[in-house]
Each structure stands twice: as C-alpha cells, then as structure tokens.
Motif scaffolding. Structure first.
Motif, PDB file in Angstrom:
ATOM      1  N   UNK A  93       0.855  -1.194   0.000  1.00 22.60           N
ATOM      2  CA  UNK A  93       0.000   0.000   0.000  1.00 22.60           C
ATOM      3  C   UNK A  93       0.888   1.240   0.000  1.00 22.60           C
ATOM      4  N   UNK A  94       0.344   2.351  -0.458  1.00 20.32           N
ATOM      5  CA  UNK A  94       1.111   3.594  -0.481  1.00 20.32           C
ATOM      6  C   UNK A  94       1.587   3.951   0.930  1.00 20.32           C
ATOM      7  N   UNK A  95       2.873   4.315   1.022  1.00 20.74           N
ATOM      8  CA  UNK A  95       3.449   4.689   2.310  1.00 20.74           C
ATOM      9  C   UNK A  95       3.962   3.534   3.137  1.00 20.74           C
ATOM     10  N   UNK A  96       3.679   2.307   2.708  1.00 23.68           N
ATOM     11  CA  UNK A  96       4.121   1.062   3.369  1.00 23.68           C
ATOM     12  C   UNK A  96       3.424   0.816   4.702  1.00 23.68           C
ATOM     13  N   UNK A  97       3.256   1.845   5.539  1.00 26.14           N
ATOM     14  CA  UNK A  97       2.646   1.712   6.876  1.00 26.14           C
ATOM     15  C   UNK A  97       3.431   0.708   7.724  1.00 26.14           C
ATOM     16  N   UNK A  98       4.640   1.104   8.064  1.00 30.16           N
ATOM     17  CA  UNK A  98       5.584   0.260   8.795  1.00 30.16           C
ATOM     18  C   UNK A  98       5.366   0.348  10.297  1.00 30.16           C
ATOM     19  N   UNK A  99       5.538  -0.797  10.978  1.00 33.12           N
ATOM     20  CA  UNK A  99       5.490  -0.836  12.434  1.00 33.12           C
ATOM     21  C   UNK A  99       6.370  -1.942  12.978  1.00 33.12           C
ATOM     22  N   UNK A 100       6.719  -1.844  14.270  1.00 37.18           N
ATOM     23  CA  UNK A 100       7.523  -2.895  14.894  1.00 37.18           C
ATOM     24  C   UNK A 100       7.271  -2.926  16.399  1.00 37.18           C
ATOM     25  N   UNK A 101       7.552  -4.082  17.003  1.00 38.79           N
ATOM     26  CA  UNK A 101       7.368  -4.254  18.442  1.00 38.79           C
ATOM     27  C   UNK A 101       7.739  -5.659  18.877  1.00 38.79           C
ATOM     28  N   UNK A 102       7.208  -6.096  20.038  1.00 32.60           N
ATOM     29  CA  UNK A 102       7.438  -7.466  20.522  1.00 32.60           C
ATOM     30  C   UNK A 102       8.926  -7.761  20.642  1.00 32.60           C
ATOM     31  N   UNK A 103       9.646  -6.910  21.349  1.00 28.37           N
ATOM     32  CA  UNK A 103      11.088  -7.122  21.508  1.00 28.37           C
ATOM     33  C   UNK A 103      11.352  -8.272  22.470  1.00 28.37           C
ATOM     34  N   UNK A 104      12.468  -8.965  22.235  1.00 27.99           N
ATOM     35  CA  UNK A 104      12.934 -10.017  23.136  1.00 27.99           C
ATOM     36  C   UNK A 104      14.365  -9.705  23.566  1.00 27.99           C
TER      37      UNK A 104
END
Length: 295
Positions: free
Chosen positions: A169-180
């Motif tokens: 999708x336009x802009x990618x819409x990136x996210x991250x989380x759930x660190x270990x």
C-alpha cells in the motif's frame, strides 16, 4: 529525529498513520512487550491478560515515496531492551504445552546478561514483530506472520541487520514491536524474554527491487524469511524464492544454484508456535559475491 510510541494490534491499510517521514529518515520506536506491558509479577499468569492487546506494534509510519510493488528497506541501527523481561508458558499452545502448567518467570537483565534462576546467559535484543501493511482489504493481527512480515520471531532481526519488505500500500505503513532480550530459535514455550525497548531504524523506499516475502541481510548472510502452515511448507517457500532471486539477478543456471546452495546455505527455524510457522534460508555473502549477485 522523530520518536514514536503509539501502538496498533493489526497490520492493515486501514490503520491511521501515527506519523509521516521522508524516505531515508532515521526514527526511534518505543516498543511495548508482547503483553502490552500487562505482566508485572511472577504470581500473575498470562491468562489474566487482555488477549486483544497482544503483540502490539509501534506505528504505523507512512514513508513518502513508498509505492505498491516497491520494497521498503529497514536498517536496524540500534535495538535496546529494558532491564526486566517476562517469559511464560501458555495453556494448550506450542509443542510442549502438555509438559507443563501455565507459569510466569521474570527475567532480570543487567550488564548485557539475563538471569533465569541460577543460569546467566548473554542477551540478544531482537524484534519479534516487524513489517508493513498487507494489501487493501486485508487486516492481519500483529501476532501472525506472513509476506508482510509480522510476528516472525526471528533471532537474526537485531542490531546491524537490514530487512526488505514488499510494499503493498502507499506509504508502506511500517510498524515494529514485541522485543525479546533473548530467545532460542523455535521459541518452543511461545515466549522469549519478552521486554519493552527502543528501536532506532532507517526506512528507505526502493523502487527497483521487488520481493514476494521479506529479505534479511547482516554482515555475513542474506536470507529469505518465509511463513506457512508448517515448517516444511515455509522452508519449501523460502528455498524456492531464494533460487528465483539469485537466478533473476545473476543468470546462473537454476540446477547449478540448487547444488551450490545445498553445500553452503542453511535452512534455520525462526518460530514453530504461531498460527503460521517461520523459517529463514540464509546464504553466505561471500558466495553471493562470487556469483556477482547485487540487490
């Protein structure tokens, strides 16, 4: 440098961006643990958590110039975890649920080491959930992996790694989380040392690269990350895509590539506990250089 801490629980084109950045910009994500920071003591069981708030991803970010069919390049400049993590067993989830009761363990972290009872071991801060929105009309819970990325629980996704995600999708819409803070390949209890933290990343749109599944690169290897209903199916997908990528970029005969990769490359398990299982197929970079491969 922009800082983001808002979270979502799905990867979706319908999520309102928490911010907009230029391609190539460095940003900092404040991530929650996989329990949305709901676990506070060893007397608390995971069954007491609000399951609708599992595996949050900080974001999503709209990246200017990222268009469907492109790739978003994610350079992990720094992955830093907080000073206490949580690991659990869960009822009727994972390959060993029949061996143990549901239990919680808090994991102190100090001077680059984690402590489990009398065992002390080095930490490896890594990001479990990372990715972009799937195509419009599709919403994927952050706890699921797929071609968009998501909950891949890949121990190679740590400081110094670079990931490449297909943009839908336009802009990618990136996210991250759930660190270990630490996790073994496979994540057999369905839990690493779950921890909040900070991820400093650079996001760059690449219009001249096209992928089916995420790609990971570090100082020594390049690999395809693939998810499917079984480990066998995920491995089959990963090795096919790698041969296709190398053939397309080098022109080397496919049979020659298959024989070479059988000698030097490794199928490695990421996780075997999520609704889809995830593997990575890692090829040494010296081999790629000998083939004349370039992204």
């Amino acid at each position: 440098m922009q800082y983001f801490d808002k979270v979502v629980y799905t990867f979706s084109a319908d999520n309102e961006p928490t911010g907009t950045i230029d391609s190539g910009e460095i940003v900092i994500f404040r991530t929650q643990d996989c329990f949305s920071n709901q676990m506070h003591s060893e007397s608390q069981l995971v069954t007491s958590c609000d399951y609708s708030k599992m595996n949050p991803a900080t974001g999503p970010l709209f990246v200017r110039d990222a268009q469907p069919g492109d790739v978003i390049k994610v350079e992990l400049l720094d992955v830093q975890c907080d000073t206490i993590g949580t690991t659990t067993t869960l009822p009727k989830i994972g390959p060993l649920w029949d061996k143990c009761e549901t239990r919680t363990k808090r994991i102190p972290i100090e001077n680059g080491k984690a402590v489990f009872n009398d065992v002390t071991f080095p930490i490896n801060p890594m990001i479990g959930v990372i990715g972009v929105a799937p195509e419009k009309g599709k919403s994927v819970p952050c706890g699921y992996p797929g071609s968009h990325g998501g909950n891949m629980d890949n121990t190679a996704i740590t400081t110094g790694a670079t990931l490449y995600f297909p943009v839908a999708v336009e802009g990618a819409l990136f996210g991250c989380g759930d660190m270990h803070a630490a996790m073994g390949d496979g994540e057999i209890s369905v839990s690493g040392a779950e921890v909040a933290g900070y991820a400093t990343v650079t996001l760059t749109a690449l219009p001249d690269l096209h992928l089916v599944d995420p790609l990971i690169e570090n100082g020594t290897h390049l690999g395809i990350i693939a998810s499917a209903e079984s480990l066998d199916a995920a491995a089959d997908r990963a090795v096919h895509e790698m041969v296709d990528l190398l053939h397309d970029r080098t022109g080397v005969d496919e049979a020659e590539l298959v024989m070479l990769l059988s000698l030097v490359a490794d199928v490695q398990v990421c996780q075997m506990v999520d609704p889809q299982k995830t593997v990575r197929f890692m090829v040494p970079k010296y081999v790629l250089e000998s083939l004349g491969f370039k992204l």
